[in-house]
Every structure is written in C-alpha cells, then in structure tokens.
Scaffold this motif. Structure first.
Motif, PDB file in Angstrom:
ATOM      1  N   TYR A 296       0.858  -1.189   0.000  1.00 45.08           N
ATOM      2  CA  TYR A 296       0.000   0.000   0.000  1.00 45.08           C
ATOM      3  C   TYR A 296       0.899   1.245   0.000  1.00 45.08           C
ATOM      4  O   TYR A 296       1.744   1.424   0.895  1.00 45.08           O
ATOM      5  CB  TYR A 296      -0.898   0.011   1.244  1.00 45.08           C
TER       6      TYR A 296
ATOM      7  N   ASP B 263       1.352   5.273   0.281  1.00 43.66           N
ATOM      8  CA  ASP B 263       0.752   6.498   0.855  1.00 43.66           C
ATOM      9  C   ASP B 263      -0.528   6.189   1.584  1.00 43.66           C
ATOM     10  O   ASP B 263      -1.636   6.522   1.131  1.00 43.66           O
ATOM     11  CB  ASP B 263       0.512   7.566  -0.217  1.00 43.66           C
ATOM     12  N   ASP B 264      -0.438   5.504   2.715  1.00 39.80           N
ATOM     13  CA  ASP B 264      -1.562   5.275   3.614  1.00 39.80           C
ATOM     14  C   ASP B 264      -2.674   4.463   2.987  1.00 39.80           C
ATOM     15  O   ASP B 264      -3.864   4.796   3.086  1.00 39.80           O
ATOM     16  CB  ASP B 264      -2.118   6.605   4.132  1.00 39.80           C
ATOM     17  N   GLY B 265      -2.353   3.460   2.270  1.00 41.03           N
ATOM     18  CA  GLY B 265      -3.376   2.544   1.757  1.00 41.03           C
ATOM     19  C   GLY B 265      -3.809   2.823   0.344  1.00 41.03           C
ATOM     20  O   GLY B 265      -4.553   2.048  -0.240  1.00 41.03           O
TER      21      GLY B 265
ATOM     22  N   SER C 113       5.349   6.939   1.452  1.00 42.10           N
ATOM     23  CA  SER C 113       5.519   5.793   2.359  1.00 42.10           C
ATOM     24  C   SER C 113       4.828   4.555   1.776  1.00 42.10           C
ATOM     25  O   SER C 113       3.880   4.667   0.993  1.00 42.10           O
ATOM     26  CB  SER C 113       4.944   6.108   3.743  1.00 42.10           C
TER      27      SER C 113
ATOM     28  N   THR D  49       3.315   0.598   2.915  1.00 39.33           N
ATOM     29  CA  THR D  49       2.940  -0.305   3.999  1.00 39.33           C
ATOM     30  C   THR D  49       2.822  -1.729   3.424  1.00 39.33           C
ATOM     31  O   THR D  49       2.171  -1.949   2.392  1.00 39.33           O
ATOM     32  CB  THR D  49       1.607   0.102   4.625  1.00 39.33           C
TER      33      THR D  49
ATOM     34  N   GLN E  14       5.011  -1.222   9.760  1.00 37.04           N
ATOM     35  CA  GLN E  14       4.857   0.229   9.893  1.00 37.04           C
ATOM     36  C   GLN E  14       5.165   0.867   8.549  1.00 37.04           C
ATOM     37  O   GLN E  14       5.842   0.256   7.694  1.00 37.04           O
ATOM     38  CB  GLN E  14       5.819   0.781  10.960  1.00 37.04           C
ATOM     39  N   PRO E  15       4.670   2.086   8.264  1.00 45.24           N
ATOM     40  CA  PRO E  15       4.979   2.727   6.972  1.00 45.24           C
ATOM     41  C   PRO E  15       6.493   2.824   6.752  1.00 45.24           C
ATOM     42  O   PRO E  15       7.246   3.202   7.641  1.00 45.24           O
ATOM     43  CB  PRO E  15       4.356   4.113   7.104  1.00 45.24           C
TER      44      PRO E  15
END
Length: 877
Positions: A828, A830-832, A854, A856, A869-870
């Motif tokens: 994922y 950028d936050d999903g 980022s 995940t 964690q990211p």
C-alpha cells in the motif's frame, strides 16, 4: 528739620522710639525665622512693582577681580543713574564705577575691589523695589580661609538640668553653623524628653565652617565650655561636651545659664536705657545702670563716647541655686569685663565706650565726579554715598558758573560740590582741604564743611601726533623685492612713501638690488584732531633703520635703511611642497616654493634608493629633499632641524644641518592594503557525502585563518563524515597579515564557486559559506521484507533513506520491493492508496510526485497476517 509722622514732629526721643519699634519688629521676624527652622526668606518687593536681581561678573574667587555688578529687572527701565544705585560694603569692599545698559539689564562697573566678600546693593528709584540685595564680589589673591577662632561654646549649648528638656536648637554664628545631639555618659544617643537626676550627659556638637573660615588649624581640645569638659580632634568641628552630673532628687540645680546675652541690652549712643526685668527658667533679675566710676546712671538715653556698667541682680528660681557658681562665671559677648563673686547672682557688666558720632571719612571724590574732557558734556549727576549725598555744578577757572554743553580744549574747569551728611555722620572734625581727587590740581574745603571745590588740569589741547614708530608702516627694502609704496593710513595721519637711492635720487626700479642702501621719503598729513606742532626734530623711529630724520613740527621724514641682503629662508613647513607617501600613489620628485626650489630622492626605511612607480602599503619611506634658495634668500642662518612636515595636527620627523637646505623626512608607514583575495574556492574543500570535514588551517599571502563546520541552522558540526542530502556551512575566521587589513572590505564580498551563499559583515574577516546539500545515496534502491524464526518482520534497505529520481541524477529511477517467506503479499502506497500485489514489484519514479512517500506491507506467514509500519521513500526530480 525735625522728622514728622502723619504731620506731627518727632522729638529726638520719639525718633529713637521709632527705631526701637523697628528693632522690635526685626527681632520678632528673627523669632519667626527661628520657629520656621531658620529657613531662608527671599527678598520681598517693597517700594515698587519692578523687582531685580544682582550678580557679579568677571571675577573668580581669589583669582581675578570682579569687573561689574549685573542688575536684571523684571521689567525694562527707561532710565537708571549711578546715583540711584547704592553699594554698601559688608564683608567685601568695592568702589563704584560707570553705569551702562538699557531696558531690563544694567551693569555697574567696579572701579576697584578692595576686599573679597559680600556687598549690599539697593536701588533708590520710584517704582523699583527698595529691598537690599547681597552679592559676593571676588578679588585676585584674596587671603585664604581663616581658622575658626570662636571656640567658647558656653552661650551656644544649653547645659542639661534635672527635669529639663534637652535643647537642640541649631547653632548659627559668624564663623560656623552646627547641630547639637545629646548622649548618655557612655556615648549612646539620648532621646528622652527630660534629663534625669544625678546623671552625666554629653552634647555632641557638629559644626560646619562658613565662607571664609575653616577648621584647619584648630588644635585638639581647644573648644571650651564653662564648667564642662570639652574634647575635639585637631582640624575638626566635631566636639563632645561632658557636663557635670545633674542635681540629685530633692537637690537644687546649680544655675548654668551663665550667658547674659539677650538678657541685658548693651548701651548704644542715643538709645534709651534698658531696665527690663530678666526672666528665665533658672532665675529672674533686675538691671540698674552705672557710669564708669560706679555712680548710678538714671538718664533716659545713653551718651556718645561713654563707658557704662550694668549691675545685674539675679534671684534663683525654685529648684535652682547660685551656690556652686564660680567667680566671674557669667559672660556677655562684646563686654569689656563681666564680674561676679563665687556663689553669687550679682553680676557687673562693663561695656566698651559708646560710639561717637562718626565724622565723614569717605574723602576721596575720584569715583564720584567725572573729570572734564575736551568735547565731553559736563556730568552733573547727584552724588549718593552711605555717608553723604550732594550735587555738582561746574565753574570756569575764575569761579564763574559754566553752563556750556561741552568742555573746550586747553581750558581749566572747577567742580563745585555741595555735600550733605547722611544720618549718623557729620562733617564736624573734617580738616580744611582734606578731600582728595586723583589727578586734580587742587581740592579745597573749609574745616567742618562739605562744600568742596575741585580744580582740574586744563583739558587736552589738540593733541600732537604721538605715533612716531614707522616700523609697521614702511616696509624695509629686501633684495629682489618690489618697493612698497602703499599709502599710509592711521588714526593720527595719512601719507605716502617714495624711494630714493643712497644719494637722495629718486629710485624707480622694479626690484631692490642686493647690497644696496635705500632711503624712504615719507610725507605725512595730520588727521583731524591731530597736529605735528610740537614734534621734535628726528623724533620718528623705524626699527632696523640706520637713521630717521625729520624737521621739528614736520611730518616729512627720511628713513635710511641698511644695505639690502639676502633673506634667511623662513618657510620651514614642507607639507605643501612634498606629497607624503600614500599607498599606490606615485612619488613626486620636484619642489617649487616661494623661497626655494628643490628635488626629492625617495628612499626605503634603510636608506637605500626607492625607484618604484608607486608606494607600497604598510611601508616606511624617507624623502631626501635638496633645496636651492631663490634669489633674495639664503640658507645661511637656518638653524639645525628647522624644517618640518606638518599636516593638521600631525608632525612628521625631519632633520637638516645648520645653514643647509638638505632635509631628510622620515614618514610613517603607508596604510595597510585592503584584503583583495576574496575567492575562497581553493581554500575550503566543499562537503561531500561520506567524506570527512576538512579543517586545515588557511595560510595565504594576505591572511591566515581557521575553518569550522556548521549545520544549516548554524550549530557546530563535529561529525566524522558528511551525511547525504544535507546542507552544511563552513565558518571561516581570517586574520590579516602585516600590511593588510579587512577595514574597507565590503559586506558579502567574498566568493566561493558553486556555494549557495557567502556572507561576511563589512570590514570583517569572519565569513560563512553555505554549500548545496550533499548528494543522495545513488545505487540499488531496494526494499526487502523478510521473516524471522521468531515471528518478526525484517525490513532492509538504504537505512531509511530510500530515494529514487525522475531524472536519474539523484538516484535510480525505480524502487524494487521484494518479500521473502510471505504469501498473499499486498503493498500500500501512501496510507493505503494504490495497492499492488506480489512478492516482487517495482515502483517507477515517474508515477509519483516529487516528495516524500511511504509504503505499507501486508502478507501471510505460518497462518498469520503481518503488517509493517509505513516504510518511507522519497521521489526527486
């Protein structure tokens, strides 16, 4: 003529009573002042609406005499005369001079200052206040302060008495002022309301000397107090008085109020005999009067020049006794003798003889009458002094009245003075011809008379010429100089000058020859008011001439001069002819002055020749100046080391031999050069990712210095190696080498190729070089997610600095993501957002914005779902 009040004549006794009432009023005012704490009371307006102040001008205490008394009025006056200004001597003494001024400011000149100190000034003019003003006048060489001599404190401090209140009245005498504080016998402060019985008390007296007095010279323990022990240090006004023990309970106190000042009024000529009863807390009493032989005096008024005695009979009040009073213990300031028997309250006071009516003593009339002068108007101002007033009229030499507007020349005049004695003075006893006038030929008066005739010398005739020295009016001949024929113009005469040779022939040359005698024929014409009549033959002069001749009563003069000669060179300051060496300036090698020409050879500080085109910085140079005298001048007579080089207040060392025009001038070192090596590129090694900071000391031709490294915020950087993608600063501290200076260096003038900023303050060698950020990590941009046997996620990459670049300049163009030991892997971004599946995927930089991102990770292992964690990564352009 008897004085009157409200139309009623006053007898002599009535006049005296009037004075007594005035005296009582003054005493009442003094009592009010004491009650108010002796505060100063300013003069109030009386006698008019216009007030005024006085001050001395021109004088300095004991250094220079005062020249004027300045009078400043609250409103302008249309007129004021010397006679309307009264100046009475007090501590100081002056003689009035002329009055000048107008409007609100007037100045009375002081013809002389006899004594330094205060004088009293008052104005006798309608509409102007009549109050007396005090002003201090100064005299050169006035005597130093006088040591305090009033050492008896008996009348100034009230002794302690059982049940009596402590008296702390301030002390104020002609020589000093002071305070009184009370202490116990141990010296501690006593603040009680009443003195106890059978107790010893001390008075601590602190005195301050008045103007003209000093405690310097007062010896230790020299102050006194009748019946007490007194101590004081040398040269000190701090005194301790230890009194006898106070009376015991039930005992009478011995009278200690022994000063009779203020209790008996001393006899004064024409004053009424005082028999007022005495009434104090310690005793009461009566006063009777006697003549000097002891006979009773019952007259109403005291006579002049007579000795009187006061017989004082005192009776002790309850609680007091005269038993214990010493013989002659009572005192009276100013008395000739005070006596009493021991243990007695009967006192005899013998006073000095009363004053005689003083005869007028101001016999010098010089300052009161203005002597006649040719063409001046007669001065007829009324005369006003403290001893007499009067008027002035003028007469011719034969005694006839003179009413002319101005005095004539060569004429004798007389001043006729009619003087009237002021109250308290008399002309009786004045001897014949006792008045004086400085410069008069004769001053006459009859005995016992105030009518005076002053005969003055004849006024000035038309004055003959007295300016006989022609030195500054006729310029002596000098070889090579042009004859000066400028017309002569003075206050006494005008004239012309022509030149002759030694045989008297007219000289018409353009310049004077050398070694030649010349004559000046001077023809003078007297100005209006002057004459040559009376001039003696050969009375004119000219300094340096061999002869000066003129006929009697003549203004035609022949001046014979010495043979001409070369003039000694006198133009010694070479500053206008020799340009001092200045950094980068070209040397000047030629001189052309009014008295000489010359050449300059430039040398180094060691004396070797300097042939450069321009002077260097921070270097000492010498100028060897060789001068040649111009016609009419010579170096013979020039003293050694006469030449100098001075510009403004700067004097440069130079020297020359006597009679020589060869001068050596040693100049100060030229100014330091302004640092010009401003490119720092080769001196500081720019930061490189992973490289160690270089702090090698700087040592260049113009300066030395050190290098310190900082972060972008300016804090010190002490790391072993530079990090990637980081901004660093180099802080350079430079010190100029001899001959160089940072003064003159402009702000931000240093440079460094490829630096983002180079900053320095004006005139400073402290520089900050800001470099671009170091490069990012370039290589394999890979993030790998693993799984340990302990059920933990592992992530490997570029230490968290995962960077990809759209252009490939700052890193790879893609980021490779892999997962080991997991199934069902999803990534994922950028936050999903933007999920991607697969154990191995690649992210291309072109698909993402140039910013920080980022990732995940999620995946399954051993039947469990794991999530990270990211994980950061950055996209650059």
């Amino acid at each position: 003529m008897p004085k009157t009040i409200a139309g009623r004549a006053l007898s002599a006794k009535g006049d005296y009573m009037k004075k007594q009432f005035m005296l009582l009023g003054a005493l009442a005012l003094a009592l009010v002042l004491v009650t108010m704490g002796c505060k100063e009371v300013t003069d109030s307006v009386s006698g008019g609406d216009v007030t005024y102040t006085v001050e001395q001008e021109g004088g300095s205490s004991s250094v220079t005499d005062s020249t004027h008394i300045k009078l400043s009025f609250s409103a302008a006056l249309s007129s004021l005369t010397t006679g309307e200004i009264n100046v009475n001597n007090d501590e100081g003494a002056v003689t009035k001079g002329t009055l000048t001024g107008e409007g609100a400011v007037w100045r009375l000149a002081l013809a002389s200052v006899t004594t330094q100190g205060n004088v009293k000034v008052s104005i006798t003019k309608s509409g102007v206040e009549s109050a007396v003003k005090t002003v201090t006048v100064y005299k050169a060489g006035a005597p130093a302060d006088t040591a305090v001599s009033a050492l008896d404190l008996t009348a100034l401090v009230t002794a302690p008495v059982k049940d009596g209140a402590p008296v702390t009245t301030a002390i104020n005498t002609a020589q000093y002022t002071g305070t009184v504080a009370w202490q116990t016998s141990e010296g501690t402060a006593f603040n009680g309301s009443y003195f106890a019985a059978s107790t010893v008390y001390k008075a601590l007296v602190t005195l301050g000397a008045k103007t003209g007095y000093t405690f310097d010279g007062v010896t230790a323990d020299s102050f006194t107090y009748s019946g007490a022990i007194v101590t004081n240090g040398a040269n000190s006004g701090v005194i301790t008085i230890t009194f006898p023990v106070t009376a015991g309970e039930g005992q009478d106190t011995v009278v200690n109020l022994v000063s009779l000042d203020g209790k008996v009024t001393a006899p004064v000529k024409d004053a009424e005999r005082d028999t007022a009863a005495i009434n104090t807390a310690q005793y009461t009493g009566s006063v009777t009067w006697q003549t000097s032989d002891g006979s009773t005096f019952t007259g109403s008024y005291f006579a002049a020049s007579t000795v009187y005695r006061a017989l004082v009979t005192l009776r002790a009040e309850t609680g007091y006794t005269f038993d214990g009073i010493a013989e002659n213990a009572f005192t009276y300031t100013g008395a000739a003798l005070v006596t009493n028997e021991a243990n007695s309250g009967t006192v005899t006071i013998t006073f000095p003889a009363t004053e005689a009516i003083p005869r007028v003593s101001a016999l010098d009339l010089t300052a009161l009458v203005t002597a006649p002068e040719k063409d001046a108007s007669p001065v007829t101002n009324d005369i006003y002094t403290t001893q007499y007033t009067g008027s002035v009229t003028w007469q011719t030499s034969g005694g006839s009245t003179f009413n002319g507007y101005t005095f004539a020349a060569s004429t004798v005049y007389k001043a006729r003075l009619t003087l009237r004695a002021e109250s308290g003075y008399t002309f009786d006893g004045i001897a014949a011809d006792s008045f004086t006038y400085t410069g008069a030929t004769l001053v006459t008066n009859e005995a016992n008379s105030g009518t005076v005739t002053i005969t003055f010398p004849a006024t000035e005739a038309i004055p003959r010429v007295s300016a006989l020295n022609l030195t500054t009016l006729v310029t002596a001949p000098v070889k090579g100089a042009e004859p000066v024929t400028t017309d002569i113009s003075t206050a006494q005469y005008t004239g012309s000058v022509t030149w002759q040779t030694s045989d008297g022939s007219t000289f018409t040359g353009q310049t004077f020859a050398a070694a030649t005698v010349y004559k000046a024929l001077v023809t003078l014409r007297a100005e209006s008011g002057y004459t040559f009549d009376g001039i003696e033959a050969d009375s004119f002069t000219h300094t340096g001439a061999t002869s000066v001749t003129n006929a009697a009563d003549s203004g035609i003069i022949t001046i014979t001069f010495l043979a001409t000669a070369d003039a000694v060179v006198s133009d010694f300051n070479l500053a206008a002819l020799v340009d001092r060496p200045v950094k980068d300036a070209a040397p000047v090698t030629e001189i052309d002055g009014a008295q000489y020409t010359g050449s300059i050879a430039w040398q180094k500080s060691d004396g070797s020749a300097f042939t450069g085109d321009a002077f260097a910085a921070a270097t000492v140079y010498k100028a060897l100046v060789t001068l040649s005298a111009k016609p009419g001048y010579t170096f013979d007579g020039v003293a050694a080391n006469s030449f100098y080089f001075q510009y403004g207040s700067n004097l440069v060392t130079s020297n020359n031999a006597a009679n020589s025009g060869t001068v050596t001038i040693t100049f100060p070192a030229t100014a330091d050069a302004v640092v010009s090596a401003l490119d720092l590129t080769a001196l500081v090694i720019a930061p490189v990712k992973g490289a160690a900071p270089v702090t090698t000391a700087i040592d260049e031709a113009q300066y030395t210095g050190s290098v310190a490294w900082q972060t972008s915020e300016g804090s010190a950087f002490n790391g072993a190696a530079f990090a990637a993608a980081t901004v660093y600063r180099a802080r350079l501290t430079l010190t100029a080498k001899p001959g160089y200076t940072f003064s003159g260096v402009l702000a931000d003038s240093f440079i460094y190729t490829d630096a983002t900023a180079v900053n320095n303050a004006a005139h400073s060698g402290v520089i900050t070089v800001t470099f671009p950020a170091t490069a990012y990590m370039v290589g394999s941009a890979v993030i790998t997610v693993g799984f340990t046997d302990y059920g933990e996620i592992t992530i490997t990459g570029d230490d968290g600095r995962n960077v990809i670049s759209k252009s490939g300049v700052f890193g790879p163009t893609s980021l490779h993501l892999s997962a080991e030991g997991y199934t069902n892997v999803v990534w994922y971004v950028d936050d999903g957002g933007n999920p991607s599946s697969g154990n191995d995927i690649t992210l291309n930089a072109t698909a993402y914005a140039a910013q920080k991102h980022s990732i995940t990770f999620t995946g399954w292992a051993n039947g469990h779902r794991y999530s990270s964690q990211p994980i950061p990564f950055t996209v650059l352009n």
